[in-house]
Scaffold this motif. Structure first.
Motif, PDB file in Angstrom:
ATOM      1  N   UNK A  28       0.810  -1.208   0.000  1.00 34.30           N
ATOM      2  CA  UNK A  28       0.000   0.000   0.000  1.00 34.30           C
ATOM      3  C   UNK A  28       0.844   1.259   0.000  1.00 34.30           C
ATOM      4  N   UNK A  29       0.327   2.326  -0.631  1.00 24.27           N
ATOM      5  CA  UNK A  29       1.031   3.604  -0.723  1.00 24.27           C
ATOM      6  C   UNK A  29       0.092   4.736  -0.310  1.00 24.27           C
ATOM      7  N   UNK A  30       0.677   5.798   0.246  1.00 24.55           N
ATOM      8  CA  UNK A  30      -0.080   6.987   0.622  1.00 24.55           C
ATOM      9  C   UNK A  30       0.345   8.151  -0.265  1.00 24.55           C
ATOM     10  N   UNK A  31      -0.586   8.836  -0.940  1.00 27.74           N
ATOM     11  CA  UNK A  31      -0.215   9.945  -1.826  1.00 27.74           C
ATOM     12  C   UNK A  31       0.176  11.205  -1.057  1.00 27.74           C
ATOM     13  N   UNK A  32       1.333  11.762  -1.413  1.00 21.68           N
ATOM     14  CA  UNK A  32       1.821  13.004  -0.821  1.00 21.68           C
ATOM     15  C   UNK A  32       2.258  13.954  -1.932  1.00 21.68           C
ATOM     16  N   UNK A  33       2.007  15.220  -1.775  1.00 22.31           N
ATOM     17  CA  UNK A  33       2.437  16.207  -2.769  1.00 22.31           C
ATOM     18  C   UNK A  33       3.950  16.367  -2.705  1.00 22.31           C
ATOM     19  N   UNK A  34       4.590  16.315  -3.873  1.00 26.34           N
ATOM     20  CA  UNK A  34       6.040  16.426  -3.922  1.00 26.34           C
ATOM     21  C   UNK A  34       6.535  17.036  -5.215  1.00 26.34           C
ATOM     22  N   UNK A  35       7.769  16.674  -5.566  1.00 28.25           N
ATOM     23  CA  UNK A  35       8.478  17.307  -6.677  1.00 28.25           C
ATOM     24  C   UNK A  35       9.449  18.307  -6.084  1.00 28.25           C
ATOM     25  N   UNK A  36      10.728  18.186  -6.424  1.00 27.28           N
ATOM     26  CA  UNK A  36      11.753  19.003  -5.767  1.00 27.28           C
ATOM     27  C   UNK A  36      11.491  20.510  -5.823  1.00 27.28           C
ATOM     28  N   UNK A 249      19.748  13.317  14.374  1.00 27.14           N
ATOM     29  CA  UNK A 249      18.422  12.718  14.291  1.00 27.14           C
ATOM     30  C   UNK A 249      18.442  11.426  13.461  1.00 27.14           C
ATOM     31  N   UNK A 250      17.697  10.425  13.914  1.00 20.81           N
ATOM     32  CA  UNK A 250      17.575   9.177  13.172  1.00 20.81           C
ATOM     33  C   UNK A 250      16.577   9.374  12.040  1.00 20.81           C
ATOM     34  N   UNK A 251      16.986   8.999  10.831  1.00 18.71           N
ATOM     35  CA  UNK A 251      16.135   9.212   9.657  1.00 18.71           C
ATOM     36  C   UNK A 251      14.989   8.209   9.602  1.00 18.71           C
ATOM     37  N   UNK A 252      13.785   8.755   9.512  1.00 21.02           N
ATOM     38  CA  UNK A 252      12.586   7.945   9.296  1.00 21.02           C
ATOM     39  C   UNK A 252      12.208   7.954   7.815  1.00 21.02           C
ATOM     40  N   UNK A 253      12.364   9.109   7.181  1.00 20.90           N
ATOM     41  CA  UNK A 253      12.035   9.263   5.760  1.00 20.90           C
ATOM     42  C   UNK A 253      12.845  10.426   5.217  1.00 20.90           C
ATOM     43  N   UNK A 254      13.720  10.154   4.238  1.00 20.05           N
ATOM     44  CA  UNK A 254      14.579  11.209   3.683  1.00 20.05           C
ATOM     45  C   UNK A 254      13.948  11.926   2.485  1.00 20.05           C
ATOM     46  N   UNK A 255      12.699  11.601   2.164  1.00 21.00           N
ATOM     47  CA  UNK A 255      12.027  12.253   1.036  1.00 21.00           C
ATOM     48  C   UNK A 255      12.011  13.774   1.220  1.00 21.00           C
ATOM     49  N   UNK A 303      12.736  13.216  10.373  1.00 23.74           N
ATOM     50  CA  UNK A 303      12.086  12.472  11.462  1.00 23.74           C
ATOM     51  C   UNK A 303      10.598  12.274  11.186  1.00 23.74           C
ATOM     52  N   UNK A 304      10.103  12.885  10.086  1.00 23.80           N
ATOM     53  CA  UNK A 304       8.685  12.782   9.735  1.00 23.80           C
ATOM     54  C   UNK A 304       8.553  12.254   8.311  1.00 23.80           C
ATOM     55  N   UNK A 305       7.387  11.737   7.963  1.00 23.37           N
ATOM     56  CA  UNK A 305       7.141  11.238   6.618  1.00 23.37           C
ATOM     57  C   UNK A 305       6.798  12.372   5.658  1.00 23.37           C
ATOM     58  N   UNK A 306       7.118  12.147   4.374  1.00 19.60           N
ATOM     59  CA  UNK A 306       6.746  13.109   3.357  1.00 19.60           C
ATOM     60  C   UNK A 306       7.762  14.220   3.207  1.00 19.60           C
ATOM     61  N   UNK A 307       7.387  15.231   2.430  1.00 19.17           N
ATOM     62  CA  UNK A 307       8.304  16.331   2.130  1.00 19.17           C
ATOM     63  C   UNK A 307       7.833  17.637   2.762  1.00 19.17           C
ATOM     64  N   UNK A 308       6.982  18.386   2.060  1.00 16.74           N
ATOM     65  CA  UNK A 308       6.612  19.722   2.529  1.00 16.74           C
ATOM     66  C   UNK A 308       6.041  19.698   3.948  1.00 16.74           C
TER      67      UNK A 308
END
Length: 326
Positions: A28-36, A249-255, A303-308
């Motif tokens: 399963x995937x969760x949609x998140x707004x992104x793009x550098x 900080x321990x990386x949870x998500x580097x996105x 430390x958190x999921x996603x980008x923005x």
């Protein structure tokens, strides 16, 4: 504060709901707004700045989602075009145990790739702080020409041009074409951000000291060299050098972490009213101040999921800085 503009892709990142698995194994995937470019705008605005994104989205639900979320982060979406000729770009991401990512893009073509340079209006660039872009949109399609024109308009209006190659190898059929595109745009940039994972492919060197003379060409005045969990260096054309270690900080998500770094760095330059002609003359103290701020921003974001949505506020960074030893 003057506005930052970014040009390039805005897309939906489908983030995995399970860690340590490849894309083909994730259920399963969760949609998140992104793009550098969108991420950089998001970080810049999160830290109190003003930013606008130049891109094109499909006339679809994913495009609606991107516009709505960018507006919620106070990003100017009035420069975004919509089209029915292609869908909004998508990217599926798998996160390994170490926080690194695997990508699969749905973008052949994506709406952003078809953006026409004639959509650009000089009025957008009248009171510009800077323009930021990456290499994802520098392929042989209309958006590349739009980058060329946007850089010309930024220079004409006195803004800083910032380039983060942000290499995505699986978007290119010919890696030599990717390398050529990167080298075409490096000399047109005032600031170049490059990572330890990119330096050898781009320059043929694996040591930054040997790569700097190759990279400090054309308009380049400041090079930022990030080395992941070890921190970041910066080098000016005048020979000033500075280093700052990363946070613990321990990386949870580097996105979006690298995007947050450069977004924070550009924000600090803007706050200090540093223009393109000042970049070569930056003191070690000022550069280090920007690096510390950016490293803390980046450290908190992973430390958190996603980008923005993961980028911290000024207050969070200031609180963290009290315990940070550079």
């Amino acid at each position: 504060m003057k506005k930052l503009l970014a040009i390039g892709e805005a897309l939906i990142d489908f983030i995995p709901q399970e860690m340590g698995k490849g894309i083909s194994e994730v259920s399963g995937f969760t949609p998140k707004v992104g793009g550098a470019p969108a991420n950089v705008c998001g970080c810049f605005c999160r830290l109190g700045g003003s930013a606008g994104l130049i891109t094109q989205l499909g006339e679809d639900a994913f495009g609606d989602k991107i516009v709505g979320e960018l507006e919620s982060f106070n990003i100017d979406t009035s420069l975004i075009k919509r089209t029915n000729k292609a869908n909004t770009s998508l990217a599926f991401v798998a996160l390994k145990e170490d926080g690194n990512r695997e990508f699969s893009f749905y973008r052949r073509p994506g709406a952003d790739m078809l953006y026409d340079k004639d959509n650009l209006e000089e009025e957008w660039f009248r009171d510009i702080f800077g323009l930021h872009f990456c290499s994802v949109s520098l392929g042989n399609f209309p958006m590349k020409d739009a980058h060329e024109k946007a850089i010309e308009l930024t220079r004409k209006n006195g803004g800083i041009v910032s380039f983060d190659p942000n290499l995505r190898f699986n978007l290119w059929d010919d890696l030599e074409e990717l390398k050529k595109s990167v080298w075409d745009f490096i000399p047109k940039s005032d600031i170049l951000k490059i990572s330890d994972e990119e330096i050898e492919f781009i320059t043929g060197e694996n040591k930054i000291e040997e790569a700097i003379p190759k990279l400090m060409i054309g308009e380049v005045k400041l090079i930022i060299y990030t080395i992941g969990s070890k921190g970041a260096y910066a080098f000016t054309k005048d020979g000033t050098k500075a280093f700052c270690p990363a946070t613990s900080h321990k990386a949870k998500d580097t996105t979006g972490a690298g995007d947050g770094f450069i977004g924070a760095f550009l924000n600090r330059l803007s706050v200090a009213k540093i223009g393109r002609e000042d970049l070569s003359l930056l003191s070690e103290e000022k550069i280090k101040e920007c690096l510390i701020f950016s490293n803390i921003c980046c450290g908190l974001s992973v430390t958190k999921n996603g980008a923005i949505a993961s980028y911290p506020s000024i207050m969070e960074i200031e609180d963290e800085s009290k315990n940070f030893i550079a």
